[in-house]
Design a protein around this motif. Structure first.
Motif, PDB file in Angstrom:
ATOM      1  N   GLU A 212       0.827  -1.221   0.000  1.00 18.04           N
ATOM      2  CA  GLU A 212       0.000   0.000   0.000  1.00 18.04           C
ATOM      3  C   GLU A 212       0.856   1.264   0.000  1.00 18.04           C
ATOM      4  N   ASN A 213       2.045   1.130   0.557  1.00 20.84           N
ATOM      5  CA  ASN A 213       2.901   2.311   0.654  1.00 20.84           C
ATOM      6  C   ASN A 213       4.019   2.336  -0.386  1.00 20.84           C
ATOM      7  N   ASN A 214       3.746   1.713  -1.512  1.00 19.80           N
ATOM      8  CA  ASN A 214       4.582   1.861  -2.713  1.00 19.80           C
ATOM      9  C   ASN A 214       5.992   1.296  -2.636  1.00 19.80           C
ATOM     10  N   ILE A 215       6.156   0.164  -1.978  1.00 17.72           N
ATOM     11  CA  ILE A 215       7.461  -0.498  -2.029  1.00 17.72           C
ATOM     12  C   ILE A 215       7.704  -0.912  -3.499  1.00 17.72           C
ATOM     13  N   ASP A 216       8.953  -0.782  -3.962  1.00 12.51           N
ATOM     14  CA  ASP A 216       9.238  -1.057  -5.382  1.00 12.51           C
ATOM     15  C   ASP A 216       9.738  -2.475  -5.632  1.00 12.51           C
ATOM     16  N   GLY A 217      10.349  -3.059  -4.607  1.00 14.51           N
ATOM     17  CA  GLY A 217      10.965  -4.361  -4.863  1.00 14.51           C
ATOM     18  C   GLY A 217      11.115  -5.188  -3.601  1.00 14.51           C
ATOM     19  N   ILE A 218      11.595  -6.410  -3.789  1.00 13.64           N
ATOM     20  CA  ILE A 218      11.743  -7.336  -2.681  1.00 13.64           C
ATOM     21  C   ILE A 218      13.022  -8.168  -2.882  1.00 13.64           C
ATOM     22  N   GLU A 219      13.718  -8.427  -1.763  1.00 14.11           N
ATOM     23  CA  GLU A 219      14.985  -9.164  -1.836  1.00 14.11           C
ATOM     24  C   GLU A 219      14.684 -10.670  -1.872  1.00 14.11           C
ATOM     25  N   VAL A 220      14.614 -11.187  -3.066  1.00 18.60           N
ATOM     26  CA  VAL A 220      14.215 -12.582  -3.268  1.00 18.60           C
ATOM     27  C   VAL A 220      15.364 -13.546  -2.955  1.00 18.60           C
ATOM     28  N   TYR A 221      16.564 -13.174  -3.374  1.00 15.91           N
ATOM     29  CA  TYR A 221      17.726 -14.051  -3.178  1.00 15.91           C
ATOM     30  C   TYR A 221      18.508 -13.537  -1.986  1.00 15.91           C
ATOM     31  N   GLY A 246      18.859  -9.206  -4.731  1.00 12.39           N
ATOM     32  CA  GLY A 246      19.430 -10.298  -3.949  1.00 12.39           C
ATOM     33  C   GLY A 246      20.837  -9.976  -3.500  1.00 12.39           C
ATOM     34  N   GLY A 247      21.249 -10.591  -2.411  1.00 11.80           N
ATOM     35  CA  GLY A 247      22.609 -10.366  -1.931  1.00 11.80           C
ATOM     36  C   GLY A 247      22.919 -11.213  -0.716  1.00 11.80           C
ATOM     37  N   SER A 248      24.171 -11.131  -0.287  1.00 11.79           N
ATOM     38  CA  SER A 248      24.660 -12.041   0.757  1.00 11.79           C
ATOM     39  C   SER A 248      24.444 -11.525   2.181  1.00 11.79           C
ATOM     40  N   ASP A 249      24.244 -10.195   2.346  1.00 13.47           N
ATOM     41  CA  ASP A 249      24.224  -9.573   3.676  1.00 13.47           C
ATOM     42  C   ASP A 249      25.561  -9.848   4.384  1.00 13.47           C
ATOM     43  N   TYR A 250      26.625  -9.753   3.598  1.00 11.22           N
ATOM     44  CA  TYR A 250      27.971 -10.012   4.131  1.00 11.22           C
ATOM     45  C   TYR A 250      28.351  -8.944   5.165  1.00 11.22           C
ATOM     46  N   HIS A 251      28.824  -9.404   6.338  1.00 12.00           N
ATOM     47  CA  HIS A 251      29.242  -8.487   7.412  1.00 12.00           C
ATOM     48  C   HIS A 251      30.713  -8.694   7.787  1.00 12.00           C
ATOM     49  N   GLY A 252      31.463  -9.489   7.014  1.00 11.79           N
ATOM     50  CA  GLY A 252      32.863  -9.765   7.380  1.00 11.79           C
ATOM     51  C   GLY A 252      32.938 -10.738   8.539  1.00 11.79           C
ATOM     52  N   GLY A 261      29.141 -12.813  -1.953  1.00 13.42           N
ATOM     53  CA  GLY A 261      28.753 -13.518  -3.183  1.00 13.42           C
ATOM     54  C   GLY A 261      27.956 -14.789  -2.931  1.00 13.42           C
ATOM     55  N   SER A 262      27.613 -15.065  -1.653  1.00 10.90           N
ATOM     56  CA  SER A 262      26.833 -16.285  -1.386  1.00 10.90           C
ATOM     57  C   SER A 262      25.423 -16.159  -1.976  1.00 10.90           C
ATOM     58  N   SER A 263      25.029 -14.951  -2.301  1.00 14.30           N
ATOM     59  CA  SER A 263      23.766 -14.744  -2.994  1.00 14.30           C
ATOM     60  C   SER A 263      23.935 -13.544  -3.924  1.00 14.30           C
ATOM     61  N   TRP A 264      23.194 -13.506  -5.019  1.00 12.56           N
ATOM     62  CA  TRP A 264      23.436 -12.479  -6.040  1.00 12.56           C
ATOM     63  C   TRP A 264      22.282 -12.450  -7.032  1.00 12.56           C
ATOM     64  N   VAL A 265      22.261 -11.393  -7.879  1.00 12.08           N
ATOM     65  CA  VAL A 265      21.299 -11.375  -8.998  1.00 12.08           C
ATOM     66  C   VAL A 265      22.066 -11.428 -10.314  1.00 12.08           C
ATOM     67  N   ASP A 266      21.391 -11.880 -11.342  1.00  9.27           N
ATOM     68  CA  ASP A 266      22.025 -11.964 -12.661  1.00  9.27           C
ATOM     69  C   ASP A 266      21.897 -10.617 -13.385  1.00  9.27           C
ATOM     70  N   LEU A 267      22.445 -10.591 -14.595  1.00 15.56           N
ATOM     71  CA  LEU A 267      22.500  -9.336 -15.352  1.00 15.56           C
ATOM     72  C   LEU A 267      21.100  -8.787 -15.666  1.00 15.56           C
ATOM     73  N   ASN A 268      20.172  -9.691 -15.934  1.00 17.96           N
ATOM     74  CA  ASN A 268      18.811  -9.294 -16.266  1.00 17.96           C
ATOM     75  C   ASN A 268      18.176  -8.487 -15.129  1.00 17.96           C
TER      76      ASN A 268
END
Ligand code: AMP
Ligand code: FE
Ligand code: FE
Ligand code: ZN
Length: 277
Positions: A212-221, A246-252, A261-268
């Motif tokens: 309802e409040n216009n979120i544009d996207g969601i972290e699927v990966y 998508g992403g890894s949420d890497y914190h070191g 790089g444990s999670s990522w999105v492709d070029l598309n």
């Protein structure tokens, strides 16, 4: 190896343990083509020198931030991408976030006193300065690191598990903006607002609210999420016409179980985010 973009990474400006330059070098080493440094509540990672370094080693750097918000007593993290970094109103907003965090940290430290844990605000501030964290972002992860350093706890995780996880005795709610306010701020500076790690959300009403409040996207990966769970979020994204990140949420070192790089999105998917500019 085909194109990979890890769009959820933390530097030492928030609660990661590596500098932005080190993160870019690690991405290069791992053949990751693009990263976004999505520090909590701060964009200080994005200096000219860091952009120049990214360019010189051929790793694409996407502007990002992960903003904390709260709704129905839950933490809701909103990722912002491709915003206008020069926008003054966004910087002013981040200043307000610092004030709220300072008040909240004070209360957390007070609660810790009930457990005979004595940490002063000055001590916390000195410690975070030493490790390079931004003032914007100081919170529970830093208190936990300091407790470990002082020998009060044995591990980083112990601070959360015993004292200030979301149900812990020293948890302090009520000092964060609403997701609506955060989404509006990201939109004001022409950015994309994305719900981070949706599987952490417990109350389903939060999804209706975000739509309802216009979120544009969601972290699927995300990190090591199981493929069948990711497929479920992918269906959710398609159903509601949301962008996919998508992403890894890497914190070191503080969270060594999530590697870059444990999670990522492709070029598309990566291109779709850039098309919104
Ligand atoms: P804060 O911004 O002070 O609310 O702290 C939130 C950050 O603490 C999150 O982004 C995580 O990095 C970390 N965190 C939150 N809950 C936990 C938990 N239960 N165990 C470990 N880390 C956590
Ligand atoms: Fe974090
Ligand atoms: Fe998060
Ligand atoms: Zn994160």
């Amino acid at each position: 190896m085909s194109f990979r973009a890890d769009l959820h990474v933390h530097s030492y400006f928030s609660d990661g343990t590596m500098s932005p330059i080190e993160l870019l070098n690690l991405a290069k080493e791992k053949n990751i083509n693009a990263i976004s440094i999505t520090d909590h509540d701060t964009i200080e990672a994005y200096s000219d020198a860091v952009f120049q370094h990214a360019h010189s080693i051929g790793v694409q750097l996407m502007l990002g931030v992960e903003i904390s918000s709260e709704l129905f007593n839950e933490n809701v993290h909103i990722l912002g991408y491709n915003f206008d970094i020069t926008n003054k109103s966004f910087k002013d907003f981040l200043k307000k976030v610092v004030e709220k965090r300072e008040q909240r940290n004070r209360k957390i430290l007070e609660k810790l006193k009930n457990f005979n844990i004595d940490i002063s605000e000055e001590e916390l501030e000195d410690f975070t300065k030493k490790i390079g964290a931004s003032k914007t972002t100081i919170g529970r992860p830093h208190i936990s690191q300091l407790m470990q350093k002082k020998g009060i706890t044995e591990t980083f995780q112990e601070g959360f598990d015993k004292y200030f996880n979301d149900k812990g005795p020293c948890y302090v709610p009520g000092f964060k903006f609403s997701p609506k306010e955060v989404i509006e701020e990201i939109h004001k500076c022409s950015g994309i607002a994305v719900l981070a790690h949706p599987h952490f959300i417990r109350n389903r009403k939060i999804f209706d609210y975000l739509l309802e409040n216009n979120i544009d996207g969601i972290e699927v990966y995300y990190a090591k999420l199981l493929p069948n769970i990711e497929a479920r979020w992918e269906r959710f994204a398609v159903k509601h016409n949301l962008l996919i990140t998508g992403g890894s949420d890497y914190h070191g070192d503080i969270k060594p179980f999530n590697s870059l790089g444990s999670s990522w999105v492709d070029l598309n998917h990566f291109n779709k985010l850039n098309e919104q500019l």
